[in-house]
Design a protein around this motif. Structure first.
Motif, PDB file in Angstrom:
ATOM      1  N   PRO A  44     -13.458 -12.170  15.578  1.00 41.79           N
ATOM      2  CA  PRO A  44     -13.320 -10.854  16.228  1.00 41.79           C
ATOM      3  C   PRO A  44     -12.428 -10.840  17.469  1.00 41.79           C
ATOM      4  N   GLU A  45     -12.216 -11.995  18.097  1.00 43.61           N
ATOM      5  CA  GLU A  45     -11.428 -12.002  19.337  1.00 43.61           C
ATOM      6  C   GLU A  45      -9.931 -12.115  19.084  1.00 43.61           C
ATOM      7  N   THR A  46      -9.545 -12.205  17.808  1.00 43.23           N
ATOM      8  CA  THR A  46      -8.151 -12.513  17.493  1.00 43.23           C
ATOM      9  C   THR A  46      -7.180 -11.438  17.975  1.00 43.23           C
ATOM     10  N   LYS A  47      -6.131 -11.895  18.648  1.00 45.50           N
ATOM     11  CA  LYS A  47      -5.119 -10.969  19.154  1.00 45.50           C
ATOM     12  C   LYS A  47      -3.858 -11.062  18.312  1.00 45.50           C
ATOM     13  N   ILE A  48      -3.268  -9.906  18.030  1.00 42.40           N
ATOM     14  CA  ILE A  48      -1.961  -9.917  17.375  1.00 42.40           C
ATOM     15  C   ILE A  48      -0.989  -9.102  18.214  1.00 42.40           C
ATOM     16  N   ARG A  49       0.304  -9.377  18.059  1.00 40.08           N
ATOM     17  CA  ARG A  49       1.299  -8.512  18.699  1.00 40.08           C
ATOM     18  C   ARG A  49       2.437  -8.275  17.704  1.00 40.08           C
ATOM     19  N   GLU A  92       7.838  -8.053  12.872  1.00 38.31           N
ATOM     20  CA  GLU A  92       7.304  -9.406  12.795  1.00 38.31           C
ATOM     21  C   GLU A  92       5.992  -9.413  13.567  1.00 38.31           C
ATOM     22  N   VAL A  93       5.050 -10.187  13.070  1.00 39.81           N
ATOM     23  CA  VAL A  93       3.737 -10.186  13.700  1.00 39.81           C
ATOM     24  C   VAL A  93       3.416 -11.577  14.224  1.00 39.81           C
ATOM     25  N   ASP A  94       3.103 -11.644  15.511  1.00 40.57           N
ATOM     26  CA  ASP A  94       2.656 -12.902  16.125  1.00 40.57           C
ATOM     27  C   ASP A  94       1.137 -12.856  16.230  1.00 40.57           C
ATOM     28  N   VAL A  95       0.529 -13.993  15.988  1.00 41.20           N
ATOM     29  CA  VAL A  95      -0.927 -14.064  16.077  1.00 41.20           C
ATOM     30  C   VAL A  95      -1.280 -15.159  17.072  1.00 41.20           C
ATOM     31  N   LYS A  96      -2.230 -14.871  17.944  1.00 40.52           N
ATOM     32  CA  LYS A  96      -2.671 -15.888  18.898  1.00 40.52           C
ATOM     33  C   LYS A  96      -3.742 -16.720  18.211  1.00 40.52           C
ATOM     34  N   TYR A  97      -3.415 -17.975  18.003  1.00 39.24           N
ATOM     35  CA  TYR A  97      -4.288 -18.854  17.258  1.00 39.24           C
ATOM     36  C   TYR A  97      -4.511 -20.116  18.081  1.00 39.24           C
ATOM     37  N   ARG A  98      -5.756 -20.390  18.395  1.00 38.99           N
ATOM     38  CA  ARG A  98      -6.097 -21.533  19.248  1.00 38.99           C
ATOM     39  C   ARG A  98      -5.263 -21.551  20.530  1.00 38.99           C
ATOM     40  N   GLY A  99      -5.151 -20.368  21.143  1.00 35.51           N
ATOM     41  CA  GLY A  99      -4.503 -20.275  22.448  1.00 35.51           C
ATOM     42  C   GLY A  99      -2.992 -20.188  22.438  1.00 35.51           C
ATOM     43  N   TYR A 155       0.862  -1.182   0.000  1.00 34.41           N
ATOM     44  CA  TYR A 155       0.000   0.000   0.000  1.00 34.41           C
ATOM     45  C   TYR A 155       0.893   1.224   0.000  1.00 34.41           C
ATOM     46  N   ILE A 156       0.798   2.030  -1.053  1.00 36.00           N
ATOM     47  CA  ILE A 156       1.597   3.256  -1.130  1.00 36.00           C
ATOM     48  C   ILE A 156       0.663   4.424  -1.422  1.00 36.00           C
ATOM     49  N   ASP A 157       0.796   5.452  -0.623  1.00 39.23           N
ATOM     50  CA  ASP A 157      -0.027   6.648  -0.824  1.00 39.23           C
ATOM     51  C   ASP A 157       0.655   7.799  -0.097  1.00 39.23           C
ATOM     52  N   LYS A 158       0.020   8.981  -0.150  1.00 42.50           N
ATOM     53  CA  LYS A 158       0.553  10.094   0.636  1.00 42.50           C
ATOM     54  C   LYS A 158       0.254   9.833   2.105  1.00 42.50           C
ATOM     55  N   ASN A 159       1.265  10.073   2.942  1.00 41.76           N
ATOM     56  CA  ASN A 159       1.062  10.020   4.385  1.00 41.76           C
ATOM     57  C   ASN A 159       0.581   8.657   4.931  1.00 41.76           C
ATOM     58  N   VAL A 160       1.096   7.593   4.385  1.00 42.42           N
ATOM     59  CA  VAL A 160       0.811   6.275   4.971  1.00 42.42           C
ATOM     60  C   VAL A 160       1.691   6.124   6.210  1.00 42.42           C
ATOM     61  N   GLN A 161       1.096   5.695   7.303  1.00 38.25           N
ATOM     62  CA  GLN A 161       1.801   5.633   8.586  1.00 38.25           C
ATOM     63  C   GLN A 161       1.863   4.217   9.149  1.00 38.25           C
ATOM     64  N   VAL A 162       2.706   4.057  10.147  1.00 38.34           N
ATOM     65  CA  VAL A 162       2.823   2.778  10.852  1.00 38.34           C
ATOM     66  C   VAL A 162       1.446   2.317  11.351  1.00 38.34           C
ATOM     67  N   GLY A 163       0.650   3.250  11.851  1.00 37.50           N
ATOM     68  CA  GLY A 163      -0.686   2.928  12.366  1.00 37.50           C
ATOM     69  C   GLY A 163      -1.584   2.288  11.316  1.00 37.50           C
ATOM     70  N   HIS A 164      -1.420   2.708  10.049  1.00 43.65           N
ATOM     71  CA  HIS A 164      -2.213   2.096   8.977  1.00 43.65           C
ATOM     72  C   HIS A 164      -1.852   0.621   8.797  1.00 43.65           C
ATOM     73  N   LEU A 165      -0.552   0.353   8.892  1.00 46.25           N
ATOM     74  CA  LEU A 165      -0.104  -1.043   8.784  1.00 46.25           C
ATOM     75  C   LEU A 165      -0.698  -1.860   9.933  1.00 46.25           C
ATOM     76  N   PHE A 166      -0.600  -1.316  11.149  1.00 48.20           N
ATOM     77  CA  PHE A 166      -1.130  -2.046  12.307  1.00 48.20           C
ATOM     78  C   PHE A 166      -2.623  -2.314  12.116  1.00 48.20           C
ATOM     79  N   TRP A 167      -3.320  -1.320  11.566  1.00 46.68           N
ATOM     80  CA  TRP A 167      -4.766  -1.481  11.368  1.00 46.68           C
ATOM     81  C   TRP A 167      -5.061  -2.641  10.419  1.00 46.68           C
ATOM     82  N   ILE A 168      -4.342  -2.668   9.295  1.00 42.62           N
ATOM     83  CA  ILE A 168      -4.680  -3.692   8.303  1.00 42.62           C
ATOM     84  C   ILE A 168      -4.317  -5.084   8.803  1.00 42.62           C
TER      85      ILE A 168
END
Lengths: 227, 747
Positions: A137-142, A156-163, A113-126
């Protein structure tokens, strides 16, 4: 109907459908790549130890089998003007000896995703949005800081999957050099990119014990999925 | 890389437990892969209940030790044990710093563990006897509950962070994260008389700084236990005090060091130069290395005495007889070290660090620290330091506060940004900062943004929804998935095969290699060429599935020739109704993609080809086409990706072959046949697959009735499933279906 869609294609469809709903295009680039698209354009110089992280299949003619679909990101960026929103499914390759846990051939899905003013927060959102839609809906990421030559900062992104926490995705803000290599002005535009390995996600989902089964052509395996 | 907690604590106060520390490191960019304690959990408090003399050895005793569950017989050599004592018992499988405990026979008597001294536990220096534990310790409890044990952190250091390849470097990260002080020692030594040693850097582009420090009259001996223990904890083998100290300082400060035997340096000359073409050196591992003028060596007036930055030469090695030594600390250029290490296939702890970049401002400190330790542990007289080269200037990067805040989505004050940078060793001056000489990865303001983000905490950044945009027109990906749906409806199963061909594959498929793309460096013989057609892979799939009387496969994937890479669609069919099935599938593709029919001709495999592919089925048909030919005529704008659901749990595929049986039932026409499938699968985990292959109504079954015919596949994960078991399972299944669905088996 006794035909079956491969579990990898099935998983890709699930993931791509989410990005389609968010307005992403789908692009597939070549598997045989030049050193430029696979490494140099992505800020991985020949002299840096970062290249050792990936064991590359080199072809006799000097080209190579791509080690990531990021090469397709650069190709796509060259031919599109921002805002750029696209995902890149495709096969990637590693020169390894194979066993139940090691493979030479994988399917990856990357996004850009490239645009004007793309921020770290946008990445976290997606990232959160994607895993929420995929796993509920309960999925947690870190998010952990990491290093990739093609992004700055990198995560790097960790995802909590099945505990349990799993490291599932690499991502970051596209390095200005990479943006420039797409022919886009990095002073005006910023962006994020991410990539995830589909084989691993498929194995986790079903509890598949041997990665080689995915490319075995064994009907006892394939007929268990996607009918 | 491994680091020891106690060693980190030499430099920074750590107030949190191991788990919290691991989290803090991981979430600031230094991933902790594992944390282990030195004291193995399997070491417990044992109670000595009896002691007997060893029949075959005067100095040994046989103790009966209670571990809380049972009595164990343990052979022991220490004289200080007595009945009633509580002692540390290392049970079988325990890993001690220097050994692993196995069941052993000692002079003819079996021993089921070991009683340990303080030293063996890694808890101290005492080695004269078994460590006697206080009376109130509870038998069977892990010793870890009573002693604070040091912890080993296994870290993943990314290639950009050479500065973290030392305890001091990791301590600096901890001090920045916790905003605590980093204790940076100022090491001073008193240099003695001048020596005759000279240093000359001839290859200035490959060696920026070089320091040589001669030390006279050292006494080579074993290192003290504390030093040995630290090295052993990192997985290093202690050698002698001089070598151990050079290693120790490398793990301590990150600067690789080397020691030469001074008497072996001819004419007291050290020259840093490119090797001559075909010049040879025998390195410390006793291998002869043939060099080129791209390799950097340390040489005396006559010959190379070390492969710079990688490994010393055997001809100048410090050994038991060495008395006068020269310590070396230098900066060698990373790319050159990497090239040489790769070409020679020789990667060492030193080359690993030089490749990633060392602290160019910390070289002198390292050599002084080593000299100080040598003076303390091996004696000797330090002479005058010989220096060549210069420490470079620190680079400057502009702190683009506004851009940093914008990229991170924060509104930090300049002061906060400066504080983070200073805590990492940067020096901030107005809008600019000086980058410390250990951070080779910081070049642009985006790099500073990452430093600020990871220390300030990325978890403090809020997520922001991205702009909604229109979905672009559907690309060729969707068209391919649309074609897949048609094939699946026609009973074809998708295969994803490897895109490689081996030499053997070429022979089987009777292919000529002249037009194939060849892989230059495959690790496995399977990965020699790239496929030019998908057909050979699909035919191998057929050969692999003899337990299925019908094989229908398709694949969409890339194929390669020297000229181009193209995406193809291929179909194969074998066994029952093979021809009818492939023709029907193609006809249905042509309905949505009107192309010339001869582009998708069905061909039959010859008898000879069947034999070569080891296919047991009598007839095999195949067809292959460029995907572009098909999809250029397909419109997918209204197509939506179909996502199948897999309701059943995945079943492991047995190493042993599956067996099949067919069953047909007559039942009420209103019952969904997929319900039958599910019920049969639930009946036993030895049922691998159930497939409906025929379903129809007929007058002869009566009003509102239908017939459903099913293929069943049975398997056993541990053996080839036998007929008797299949018969039992079949009658069980018939019973269940007849009762649950009021069905009747058709004979």
């Amino acid at each position: 109907m006794n035909g079956h869609l491969h579990p990898i294609s099935q998983y890709l469809r699930e993931a791509i459908k989410i990005f389609e709903e968010l307005g992403f295009d789908v692009f597939e680039g070549p598997e045989v790549e030049t050193e430029w698209y696979n490494f140099d354009s992505l800020n991985v110089s020949a002299d840096h130890p970062a290249r050792d992280v990936q064991d590359t299949f080199w072809l006799v003619d000097g080209r190579l089998l791509r080690t990531q679909t990021s090469s397709s990101q650069v190709r796509y960026g060259e031919n599109h003007k921002p805002p750029i929103k696209a995902v890149f499914p495709g096969q990637i390759f590693r020169n390894e000896a194979t066993d139940a846990k090691h493979e030479t051939t994988f399917i990856q899905l990357e996004g850009l995703y490239i645009d004007k003013n793309v921020q770290v927060g946008h990445l976290f959102w997606i990232l959160q949005e994607f895993f929420t839609r995929l796993y509920g809906p309960e999925t947690k990421i870190r998010i952990r800081p990491h290093h990739f030559p093609y992004t700055e900062p990198s995560f790097e992104v960790d995802v909590k999957y099945r505990g349990q926490w799993f490291e599932l995705l690499g991502s970051g803000m596209v390095h200005p050099k990479v943006i420039e290599n797409m022919g886009i002005d990095s002073k005006e535009y910023t962006g994020f990119a991410f990539g995830l390995g589909i084989d691993r996600l498929v194995m986790l989902k079903y509890g598949i014990e041997d990665i080689r089964l995915l490319r075995s052509g064994d009907l006892r395996f394939l007929k268990q999925f996607g009918s | 890389m491994k680091v020891l907690r106690s060693w980190l604590e030499d430099y920074v106060k750590i107030k949190v437990d191991n788990e919290k520390l691991a989290d803090s490191l991981s979430f600031s960019g230094t991933l902790v892969e594992s944390v282990s304690t030195i004291l193995d959990e399997k070491i417990i408090v044992g109670h000595i209940k009896d002691i007997k003399k060893h029949p075959n050895a005067d100095r040994l005793q046989i103790a009966t030790v209670y571990n809380g569950i049972e009595d164990l017989q343990v052979v022991c050599g220490a004289p200080n044990i007595a009945i009633g004592q509580k002692v540390p018992l290392a049970q079988i499988g325990t890993i001690l710093p220097e050994i692993e405990i196995r069941r052993a026979e000692i002079r003819g008597i079996e021993s089921f563990g070991m009683l340990c001294s303080e030293k063996e536990l890694g808890l101290g220096e005492g080695s004269s006897g078994i460590k006697i534990l206080p009376e109130d310790y509870i038998v069977g409890k892990s010793l870890k509950d009573y002693f604070t044990s040091d912890a080993i952190f296994e870290l993943e250091i990314t290639p950009n962070r050479g500065d973290c390849l030392s305890h001091f470097g990791v301590a600096r990260e901890i001090s920045a994260v916790y905003k605590t002080e980093l204790e940076d020692e100022d090491i001073k030594i008193i240099e003695g008389e001048k020596s005759d040693l000279t240093v000359e850097i001839q290859a200035e582009d490959l060696c920026g700084q070089y320091y040589a420090l001669p030390i006279k009259n050292v006494k080579i001996a074993d290192s003290p236990q504390w030093l040995k223990n630290r090295l052993i904890s990192l997985g290093q083998r202690p050698i002698n005090n001089i070598v151990d100290i050079t290693n120790y300082v490398m793990f301590d400060l990150g600067q690789p060091l080397h020691a030469f035997d001074n008497t072996k340096i001819k004419d007291q000359q050290i020259i840093i130069r490119r090797a001559k073409i075909n010049e040879k050196i025998i390195t410390l591992d006793q291998n002869e290395r043939k060099l080129t003028d791209e390799n950097l060596v340390i040489s005396d007036s006559e010959k190379p005495i070390a492969l710079a930055g990688i490994m010393g030469g055997a001809n100048s090695e410090v050994d038991q007889n060495s008395v006068n030594i020269v310590l070396e600390a230098a900066h060698f250029e990373s790319v050159n070290i990497r090239k040489t290490a790769k070409r020679l296939g020789l990667s060492t702890e030193a080359s690993y660090r030089f490749e990633r970049g060392i602290d160019e401002s910390g070289i002198k400190k390292a050599i002084f620290k080593a000299a100080k330790l040598i003076k303390e542990l091996a004696g000797g007289e330090i002479q005058t330091l010989v220096e060549a080269g210069l420490q470079p200037e620190r680079p400057k990067v502009k702190i683009e506060l506004e851009k940093i805040n914008s990229l991170l989505g924060l509104s930090l004050e300049k002061k906060t940004v400066d504080e983070v940078l200073v805590s990492l060793g940067f020096e901030a001056e107005h809008d600019w900062c000086f980058v410390p000489l250990w951070r080779h990865d910081i070049k642009i303001w985006e790099d500073l943004a990452e430093e600020v983000g990871r220390i300030y905490g990325f978890d403090k950044i809020d997520s922001k929804e991205i702009n909604k945009t229109l979905t672009p027109p559907k690309s060729s990906y969707y068209a391919k998935e649309f074609i897949k749906d048609i094939l699946i409806e026609n009973d074809f199963t998708e295969s994803i095969n490897y895109p490689y061909l081996s030499q053997e594959d070429l022979e089987t498929a009777n292919l000529d290699s002249s037009d194939l793309l060849e892989i230059a460096n495959p690790l496995q013989k399977e990965n020699k060429y790239l496929r030019s057609s998908l057909i050979p892979g699909l035919l191998k799939n057929i050969a692999k599935n003899p337990s299925f009387d019908q094989n229908l496969f398709f694949e969409i994937g890339n194929a390669f020739t020297k000229e181009k890479e193209i995406t193809k669609l291929a179909l194969v069919s074998a066994g029952k109704d093979a021809k009818k099935k492939i023709e029907a599938a193609i006809e249905n593709i042509l309905k949505v993609a009107p192309i010339k029919k001869d582009l998708l001709n069905v061909k039959e495999l010859s008898r000879e080809e069947l034999t070569r592919f080891k296919i047991k089925k009598p007839v095999v048909f195949f067809a292959e086409v460029l995907v572009d030919e098909i999809i250029k005529n397909v419109s997918v704008n209204n197509y939506s990706l179909v996502i199948p659901t897999n309701e059943e749990k995945y079943r492991y595929v047995s190493k042993f072959p599956a067996a099949t049986r067919d069953l047909a039932f007559v039942l009420n026409a209103g019952i969904d046949s997929s319900l039958l499938r599910k019920t049969i699968l639930a009946a036993s985990d030895k049922v691998l697959l159930v497939e409906v292959f025929d379903e129809f109504t007929s007058e002869k079954f009566g009003q509102g009735k239908k017939s459903v015919a099913l293929h069943l596949w049975f398997q056993d994960l541990t053996k080839t499933i036998d007929d008797g078991e299949i018969a039992n399972l079949t009658s069980l299944i018939i019973n269940i279906i007849e009762q649950e669905f009021k069905a009747e088996l058709r004979s």
